[in-house]
Design an enzyme around this catalytic site. Sequence first.
Site, short mmCIF file in Angstrom:
data_model
loop_
_atom_site.label_atom_id
_atom_site.label_comp_id
_atom_site.label_asym_id
_atom_site.label_seq_id
_atom_site.Cartn_x
_atom_site.Cartn_y
_atom_site.Cartn_z
N ILE A 171 0.83 -1.20 0.00
CA ILE A 171 0.00 0.00 0.00
C ILE A 171 0.86 1.25 0.00
O ILE A 171 0.59 2.21 -0.72
CB ILE A 171 -0.97 -0.02 1.20
CG1 ILE A 171 -1.95 -1.19 1.05
CG2 ILE A 171 -1.73 1.30 1.30
CD1 ILE A 171 -2.83 -1.42 2.27
N ARG A 175 11.05 -0.65 8.22
CA ARG A 175 11.91 -1.47 9.07
C ARG A 175 13.03 -2.12 8.26
O ARG A 175 14.02 -2.56 8.82
CB ARG A 175 11.10 -2.57 9.76
CG ARG A 175 10.14 -2.06 10.81
CD ARG A 175 9.31 -3.20 11.35
NE ARG A 175 8.49 -3.80 10.30
CZ ARG A 175 7.76 -4.89 10.46
NH1 ARG A 175 7.77 -5.52 11.62
NH2 ARG A 175 7.03 -5.37 9.47
N ALA A 219 -4.13 3.01 8.19
CA ALA A 219 -3.57 1.69 8.56
C ALA A 219 -4.38 1.10 9.72
O ALA A 219 -5.38 0.44 9.50
CB ALA A 219 -2.09 1.82 8.89
N ARG A 220 -3.93 1.33 10.94
CA ARG A 220 -4.65 0.90 12.14
C ARG A 220 -4.60 2.01 13.17
O ARG A 220 -3.56 2.68 13.34
CB ARG A 220 -4.03 -0.37 12.72
CG ARG A 220 -4.30 -1.64 11.91
CD ARG A 220 -5.76 -2.05 11.98
NE ARG A 220 -6.01 -3.33 11.31
CZ ARG A 220 -6.38 -3.45 10.04
NH1 ARG A 220 -6.51 -2.37 9.29
NH2 ARG A 220 -6.61 -4.65 9.53
N GLU A 264 -12.22 1.68 17.90
CA GLU A 264 -13.35 1.73 16.96
C GLU A 264 -14.55 1.01 17.54
O GLU A 264 -14.41 -0.01 18.22
CB GLU A 264 -12.92 1.09 15.63
CG GLU A 264 -11.84 1.89 14.94
CD GLU A 264 -11.52 1.38 13.54
OE1 GLU A 264 -12.26 0.53 13.00
OE2 GLU A 264 -10.51 1.85 12.98
N HIS A 283 -13.60 4.06 8.58
CA HIS A 283 -12.81 2.89 8.15
C HIS A 283 -13.26 2.41 6.76
O HIS A 283 -13.72 1.28 6.58
CB HIS A 283 -12.93 1.76 9.17
CG HIS A 283 -11.72 0.87 9.17
ND1 HIS A 283 -11.17 0.33 10.31
CD2 HIS A 283 -10.95 0.40 8.15
CE1 HIS A 283 -10.12 -0.42 10.00
NE2 HIS A 283 -9.97 -0.39 8.69
#
Length: 321
Positions: free
Chosen positions: A160, A180, A239-240, A269, A287
Amino acid sequence: MTDTRPTLYISRLLPDPVMAIVRERFRLVQEPHDVLPSPPALREGLCQADAAIVTLGDRIDAETIQAATRLKILANYAVGYNNIDFAAARQRGLIVTNTPDVLTDATADLTWALILATARRVVEGDALVRSGAWTGWSPTQLLGAEVSGKTLGIIGMGRIGQAVAQRAMGFRMPVRYHSRQPQTASSLPREWEYRSLQDILGEADVVTIHVPLTPATHHLIGTCELGWMRPTTFLINTARGPIVDEAALVNALKRGTIAGAGLDVYEEEPTPHPDLAQLRQVVLLPHLGSATMQARTQMGLVCLKNIEAVLDGRPAPNQVR
């Protein structure tokens, strides 16, 4: 006649094309609804099934995994699988799969929708027109920020993140990224430059997050990191939610530490931090990252492909390792 089809549990109602295939090939534990099942109902359904399709809102803990002795596969209707106790699943020998690739474009498109809506104050403009209070064009009305030619900072350069970077070419935006695994840079266009997290936050005009939620990325963006950003910078998160410390973000927005934020995900959420809705420089979405008919249908088909492989004794194409 005895129904010999495998038993499938689906925690949420999926798009019609997927449900049509499901009803033909499987025996359902129960007809799914478009609401999140209660934890007891979720556990009961999983315990009765040979296979299950679950969603990111379903919290599947070790106790549930141990109780569902009949279950052979958890097909997670998402890319991320932080909703599942993966260590417990692996220990029990329960196969977990996800849905990579098929929602990449949908999520990247929505990321750009948030970037533009936040920078150009689109939601405020829509509300002004709908309110009937708009009095006509004005040289100083709802002045926003241009994104063309500005620096885009991407945290997480997976599928993404790369799709978001590719779309930046049309806006002539230099791309800086943090990952990373910077050693993979040789496989990326040379004009996409790696930066440390601190450097990317200090350099980018728009910062967008595309890392999975893990213990290492929980509150990756907090008070300290927001302080590295400039008062003209926008933060985007598709993302989250828990990757960003929402309380710290609210404080930074109120203080003018950053210019604004576009959020599609939240720490708890479906309830964002109560102060977020009061801030005009924030765009809030429910979302919607993968919410296209094409993507959501393909996600369901990927789940079914994984389930059929496992029940046939074949390797799952998208097994999480």
